[in-house]
Design a protein around this motif. Structure first.
Motif, short mmCIF file in Angstrom:
data_model
loop_
_atom_site.label_atom_id
_atom_site.label_comp_id
_atom_site.label_asym_id
_atom_site.label_seq_id
_atom_site.Cartn_x
_atom_site.Cartn_y
_atom_site.Cartn_z
N MET A 1 0.93 -1.18 -0.07
CA MET A 1 -0.16 -0.03 0.10
C MET A 1 0.91 1.32 0.08
O MET A 1 1.96 1.37 0.67
CB MET A 1 -1.04 0.04 1.23
CG MET A 1 -1.65 -1.23 1.41
SD MET A 1 -3.26 -1.36 0.08
CE MET A 1 -4.49 -0.30 1.20
N ALA A 2 0.57 2.23 -0.56
CA ALA A 2 1.10 3.59 -0.88
C ALA A 2 0.37 4.85 -0.64
O ALA A 2 -0.67 4.81 -0.87
CB ALA A 2 1.92 3.57 -2.18
N HIS B 1 2.14 -2.92 -9.01
CA HIS B 1 2.58 -4.35 -9.06
C HIS B 1 2.32 -5.33 -7.98
O HIS B 1 2.37 -6.25 -7.93
CB HIS B 1 4.29 -4.29 -9.31
CG HIS B 1 5.00 -3.80 -7.83
ND1 HIS B 1 5.09 -2.57 -7.65
CD2 HIS B 1 5.63 -4.51 -6.94
CE1 HIS B 1 5.82 -2.43 -6.53
NE2 HIS B 1 5.86 -3.54 -5.89
N THR B 2 1.68 -4.69 -6.92
CA THR B 2 1.10 -5.58 -5.94
C THR B 2 -0.29 -5.54 -5.80
O THR B 2 -0.74 -6.49 -4.97
CB THR B 2 1.79 -4.91 -4.22
OG1 THR B 2 1.03 -3.66 -4.39
CG2 THR B 2 3.05 -4.66 -4.45
N GLU B 3 -1.13 -5.03 -6.63
CA GLU B 3 -2.65 -4.83 -6.61
C GLU B 3 -3.22 -6.27 -6.75
O GLU B 3 -4.05 -6.72 -5.96
CB GLU B 3 -2.91 -4.02 -7.53
CG GLU B 3 -4.51 -3.77 -7.55
CD GLU B 3 -4.88 -2.83 -8.52
OE1 GLU B 3 -6.06 -2.40 -8.62
OE2 GLU B 3 -4.09 -1.94 -8.93
N LYS B 4 -2.53 -7.22 -7.74
CA LYS B 4 -3.07 -8.47 -7.75
C LYS B 4 -2.82 -9.11 -6.71
O LYS B 4 -3.58 -10.44 -6.62
CB LYS B 4 -2.64 -8.99 -9.11
CG LYS B 4 -1.22 -9.34 -9.04
CD LYS B 4 -0.98 -9.99 -10.38
CE LYS B 4 0.66 -10.39 -10.41
NZ LYS B 4 0.94 -11.07 -11.66
N GLU C 1 -0.56 -15.47 -1.87
CA GLU C 1 0.46 -16.01 -2.45
C GLU C 1 1.06 -15.53 -3.71
O GLU C 1 0.41 -15.38 -4.66
CB GLU C 1 0.23 -17.61 -2.85
CG GLU C 1 1.38 -18.57 -2.94
CD GLU C 1 1.00 -20.02 -3.24
OE1 GLU C 1 1.92 -20.96 -2.82
OE2 GLU C 1 -0.20 -20.24 -3.44
N GLY C 2 2.32 -15.52 -3.52
CA GLY C 2 3.28 -15.00 -4.67
C GLY C 2 3.51 -13.61 -4.54
O GLY C 2 4.47 -13.13 -5.56
N ALA C 3 3.15 -12.91 -3.59
CA ALA C 3 3.45 -11.43 -3.26
C ALA C 3 5.03 -11.42 -3.24
O ALA C 3 5.32 -12.12 -2.19
CB ALA C 3 2.94 -10.72 -2.25
N LEU C 4 5.73 -10.49 -3.75
CA LEU C 4 7.06 -10.28 -3.50
C LEU C 4 7.41 -9.85 -1.94
O LEU C 4 6.72 -8.95 -1.55
CB LEU C 4 7.69 -9.28 -4.45
CG LEU C 4 9.22 -9.08 -4.39
CD1 LEU C 4 10.05 -10.53 -4.96
CD2 LEU C 4 9.73 -8.05 -5.07
N GLY C 5 8.18 -10.66 -1.36
CA GLY C 5 8.57 -10.18 0.14
C GLY C 5 7.72 -10.85 1.00
O GLY C 5 7.83 -10.79 2.27
#
Length: 207
Positions: free
Chosen positions: A1-2, A20-23, A41-45
């Motif tokens: 979130m930003a 790039h994180t929305e999905k 699942e799959g989110a970077l970090g």
């Protein structure tokens, strides 16, 4: 979130997922208008999972409400474990109510009470601006903010004018080093005022 936003965007207290994180973010409806932020699942970090709903996800316990008109904009209102149970078994998130009432210039701090009770109430600590207002005048002045919050909550979680306890501007209350109130100790220090409010309600009396 930003927090970043375009020039002219006045929704300063709402967050938006980075493109790039929305999905990988699911705002899971919890109750009323609150949603829990779930990282998929799959989110970077995100290297750990604490839930199989859905598999591989991470439930943050952070609660948000959606902006009324702007798509995919969210305001943080508290955490799942901030909620407390009422006598009717409904779980209430007090922070959302408290923050909105405390936005009033006449209010220094607002503390919601009602754990295990049939209705909620608010300890409304006057700011210096309201120090010379009588109780009825003070409650009437801040009532629109409370009424607006009532319009977004279930009937059993709404606050009536009789359950707003005005507190003098020079009153102190237990705080942390960060100057946030300590809920349990506030309840203990103002136990008499809280009990008197429920007694007045039962007897059909006003302030």
């Amino acid at each position: 979130m930003a927090y970043s936003r375009e020039l002219g965007d006045t929704a300063w207290d709402y967050l938006a997922p980075l493109p790039h994180t929305e999905k990988y973010i699911w705002m899971k409806p919890v109750e009323d208008h609150h949603c829990e932020c779930v990282v998929l699942e799959g989110a970077l970090g995100c290297s750990i999972s604490n839930s199989d709903d859905p598999p591989g996800s991470y439930h943050t316990k952070d609660l948000f409400v959606a902006h009324e008109t702007m798509a995919n904009r969210w305001r943080f209102v508290g955490r799942l474990d901030d909620r407390f149970p009422m006598a009717n078994a409904e779980n209430v998130l007090p922070l959302d109510i408290e923050l909105n009432v405390a936005k009033e210039p006449l209010v220094k701090e607002a503390v919601v009470f009602g754990v295990g009770r049939p209705v909620l109430g608010i300890l409304a600590f006057r700011s210096g601006t309201a120090k010379n207002m009588d109780d009825q005048e003070f409650v009437s002045a801040i009532w629109p903010s409370i009424e607006e919050m009532n319009s977004h909550t279930s009937a059993t979680a709404q606050v009536s004018p009789q359950m707003v306890i005005p507190v003098a501007a020079d009153s102190t209350y237990p705080q942390t080093d960060k100057r946030t109130f300590i809920r349990r100790r506030v309840y203990e220090e103002f136990e008499l005022e809280i009990e008197q409010a429920y007694t007045r309600l039962e007897q059909g009396l006003g302030l």
